[in-house]
Design a protein around this motif. Structure first.
Motif, PDB file in Angstrom:
ATOM      1  N   SER A 156       3.236  48.829  63.315  1.00  0.00           N
ATOM      2  CA  SER A 156       4.454  48.419  62.606  1.00  0.00           C
ATOM      3  C   SER A 156       5.203  49.631  62.073  1.00  0.00           C
ATOM      4  CB  SER A 156       4.108  47.471  61.456  1.00  0.00           C
ATOM      5  OG  SER A 156       3.618  46.250  61.940  1.00  0.00           O
ATOM      6  N   ARG A 157       4.450  50.610  61.536  1.00  0.00           N
ATOM      7  CA  ARG A 157       5.082  51.826  61.023  1.00  0.00           C
ATOM      8  C   ARG A 157       5.754  52.613  62.140  1.00  0.00           C
ATOM      9  NH1 ARG A 157       3.221  53.876  55.939  1.00  0.00           N
ATOM     10  NH2 ARG A 157       2.299  52.167  54.760  1.00  0.00           N
ATOM     11  N   VAL A 158       5.064  52.740  63.274  1.00  0.00           N
ATOM     12  CA  VAL A 158       5.624  53.466  64.418  1.00  0.00           C
ATOM     13  C   VAL A 158       6.880  52.765  64.923  1.00  0.00           C
ATOM     14  CG1 VAL A 158       5.242  54.107  66.829  1.00  0.00           C
ATOM     15  CG2 VAL A 158       3.451  54.527  65.136  1.00  0.00           C
ATOM     16  N   THR A 159       6.806  51.453  65.072  1.00  0.00           N
ATOM     17  CA  THR A 159       7.958  50.681  65.548  1.00  0.00           C
ATOM     18  C   THR A 159       9.150  50.850  64.617  1.00  0.00           C
ATOM     19  OG1 THR A 159       6.498  49.047  66.589  1.00  0.00           O
ATOM     20  CG2 THR A 159       8.772  48.381  66.181  1.00  0.00           C
ATOM     21  N   ALA A 160       8.882  50.849  63.305  1.00  0.00           N
ATOM     22  CA  ALA A 160       9.961  51.017  62.330  1.00  0.00           C
ATOM     23  C   ALA A 160      10.614  52.387  62.454  1.00  0.00           C
ATOM     24  CB  ALA A 160       9.416  50.816  60.919  1.00  0.00           C
ATOM     25  N   ILE A 161       9.804  53.417  62.679  1.00  0.00           N
ATOM     26  CA  ILE A 161      10.347  54.767  62.851  1.00  0.00           C
ATOM     27  C   ILE A 161      11.250  54.831  64.079  1.00  0.00           C
ATOM     28  CG2 ILE A 161       9.735  57.153  63.443  1.00  0.00           C
ATOM     29  CD1 ILE A 161       7.239  56.807  61.680  1.00  0.00           C
ATOM     30  N   ASP A 195      22.181  41.948  75.217  1.00  0.00           N
ATOM     31  CA  ASP A 195      21.462  41.901  73.940  1.00  0.00           C
ATOM     32  C   ASP A 195      19.980  42.119  74.209  1.00  0.00           C
ATOM     33  OD1 ASP A 195      23.831  41.264  72.672  1.00  0.00           O
ATOM     34  OD2 ASP A 195      23.421  39.117  72.616  1.00  0.00           O
ATOM     35  N   ILE A 196      19.390  43.153  73.584  1.00  0.00           N
ATOM     36  CA  ILE A 196      17.973  43.441  73.746  1.00  0.00           C
ATOM     37  C   ILE A 196      17.278  43.209  72.419  1.00  0.00           C
ATOM     38  CG2 ILE A 196      16.262  45.168  74.400  1.00  0.00           C
ATOM     39  CD1 ILE A 196      18.408  46.601  76.006  1.00  0.00           C
ATOM     40  N   ASP A 197      16.358  42.264  72.386  1.00  0.00           N
ATOM     41  CA  ASP A 197      15.576  41.959  71.189  1.00  0.00           C
ATOM     42  C   ASP A 197      14.365  42.890  71.185  1.00  0.00           C
ATOM     43  OD1 ASP A 197      13.712  40.829  69.326  1.00  0.00           O
ATOM     44  OD2 ASP A 197      14.822  38.953  69.398  1.00  0.00           O
ATOM     45  N   LEU A 198      14.344  43.843  70.259  1.00  0.00           N
ATOM     46  CA  LEU A 198      13.295  44.855  70.239  1.00  0.00           C
ATOM     47  C   LEU A 198      11.942  44.302  69.819  1.00  0.00           C
ATOM     48  CD1 LEU A 198      15.378  47.699  68.554  1.00  0.00           C
ATOM     49  CD2 LEU A 198      14.968  47.338  70.993  1.00  0.00           C
ATOM     50  N   ALA A 199      11.928  43.256  69.005  1.00  0.00           N
ATOM     51  CA  ALA A 199      10.668  42.663  68.561  1.00  0.00           C
ATOM     52  C   ALA A 199      10.071  41.763  69.637  1.00  0.00           C
ATOM     53  CB  ALA A 199      10.882  41.880  67.266  1.00  0.00           C
ATOM     54  N   ALA A 200      10.903  40.890  70.193  1.00  0.00           N
ATOM     55  CA  ALA A 200      10.431  39.950  71.217  1.00  0.00           C
ATOM     56  C   ALA A 200      10.361  40.595  72.601  1.00  0.00           C
ATOM     57  CB  ALA A 200      11.339  38.725  71.266  1.00  0.00           C
ATOM     58  N   LYS A 201      11.026  41.759  72.755  1.00  0.00           N
ATOM     59  CA  LYS A 201      11.084  42.455  74.046  1.00  0.00           C
ATOM     60  C   LYS A 201      11.705  41.564  75.128  1.00  0.00           C
ATOM     61  CE  LYS A 201       7.230  45.581  73.107  1.00  0.00           C
ATOM     62  NZ  LYS A 201       7.050  45.164  71.709  1.00  0.00           N
ATOM     63  N   THR A 202      12.814  40.954  74.761  1.00  0.00           N
ATOM     64  CA  THR A 202      13.545  40.094  75.687  1.00  0.00           C
ATOM     65  C   THR A 202      14.968  40.612  75.847  1.00  0.00           C
ATOM     66  OG1 THR A 202      14.178  38.602  73.869  1.00  0.00           O
ATOM     67  CG2 THR A 202      12.192  38.045  75.140  1.00  0.00           C
ATOM     68  N   VAL A 203      15.596  40.209  76.952  1.00  0.00           N
ATOM     69  CA  VAL A 203      16.960  40.641  77.248  1.00  0.00           C
ATOM     70  C   VAL A 203      17.814  39.414  77.528  1.00  0.00           C
ATOM     71  CG1 VAL A 203      18.440  42.004  78.769  1.00  0.00           C
ATOM     72  CG2 VAL A 203      16.116  42.809  78.238  1.00  0.00           C
ATOM     73  N   LYS A 204      18.973  39.361  76.883  1.00  0.00           N
ATOM     74  CA  LYS A 204      19.969  38.347  77.181  1.00  0.00           C
ATOM     75  C   LYS A 204      21.201  39.022  77.760  1.00  0.00           C
ATOM     76  CE  LYS A 204      19.096  34.625  73.838  1.00  0.00           C
ATOM     77  NZ  LYS A 204      19.688  33.873  72.691  1.00  0.00           N
TER      78      LYS A 204
END
Length: 225
Positions: free
Chosen positions: A110-115, A133-142
């Protein structure tokens, strides 16, 4: 994400690598100061997980080396409880965060992702570029509000392009971002052409535009026409 783990404790180093490896992450490791300096002098990383107490040198000098060369890698210090002064010095030198040992791997990630999100995407969870649109948490693309399925490497490459939009990125930089150390065994960059071709096809088929342009003799640029 492309991550470098600088940690001399074998068990912890292997555990972190196993936890991060897969999905869209490339994870490399070194176990001493000399190897770490060699790595960070040549390759760039989204985040460096850095133990300050290393064989052959001090992790603080690695931070100094990165800053002296104006390298913009994210830096997360991991250190023992009794090294508060070193942690604070590391932050003063330019590290992004620190985490005290022992820690849960989920918190480390979580810390690395936040950085990475803070440095590359202005702290946003959703990265937008026109109809993409790229959702960085879900790793999905719209694309045009419709989900489009990309392979893990395609997703990582598309994210890399959008994060570096307007910049020419070399084929070697793309290869290192996607494969890390293992790129050394590749004979050519044909796999990059294949991934780019697939990304272009999926963008256009979803009603989007092809933003990937070849920069002759240099690499590729993701940009408006």
């Amino acid at each position: 994400m492309k991550i470098l783990i600088i940690e001399d404790e074998t068990g912890l180093r292997d555990s972190i690598q196993a936890y991060f490896t897969g999905e869209d992450s490339v994870c490399e490791t070194v176990k001493d100061f000399t190897s770490a300096i060699a790595k960070v002098s040549v390759y760039r990383y989204d985040c460096i997980i850095l133990d300050l107490t290393l064989p052959l040198g001090n992790g603080l000098d690695i931070i100094k080396h990165l800053k002296a060369n104006q390298f913009n890698d994210g830096i997360l210090i991991i250190s023992a409880k009794n090294s508060l002064d070193d942690r604070l010095t590391g932050l003063d030198l330019g590290a992004d965060d620190y985490l005290t040992k022992p820690f849960h791997l989920s918190e480390l990630k979580s810390r690395v992702t936040a950085i990475v999100r803070r440095r590359s995407f202005n702290g946003n969870n959703v990265l937008k570029f026109n109809e993409i649109d790229i959702d960085l948490a879900a790793k999905t693309v719209k694309i045009n509000d419709q989900f489009v399925k990309f392979t893990r490497k395609e997703y990582s490459l598309l994210l890399y392009f959008v994060a570096n939009k307007g910049k020419v990125v070399s084929k070697s930089a793309i290869a290192e971002h996607l494969w890390g150390d293992s790129i050394d065994i590749a004979d050519n960059f044909d796999f990059i052409y294949s991934h780019i071709k697939n990304i272009r096809k999926k963008l256009v088929e979803a009603g989007g535009k092809d933003y990937i342009y070849a920069a002759y003799g240099m690499g590729y640029k993701f940009n408006e026409a």
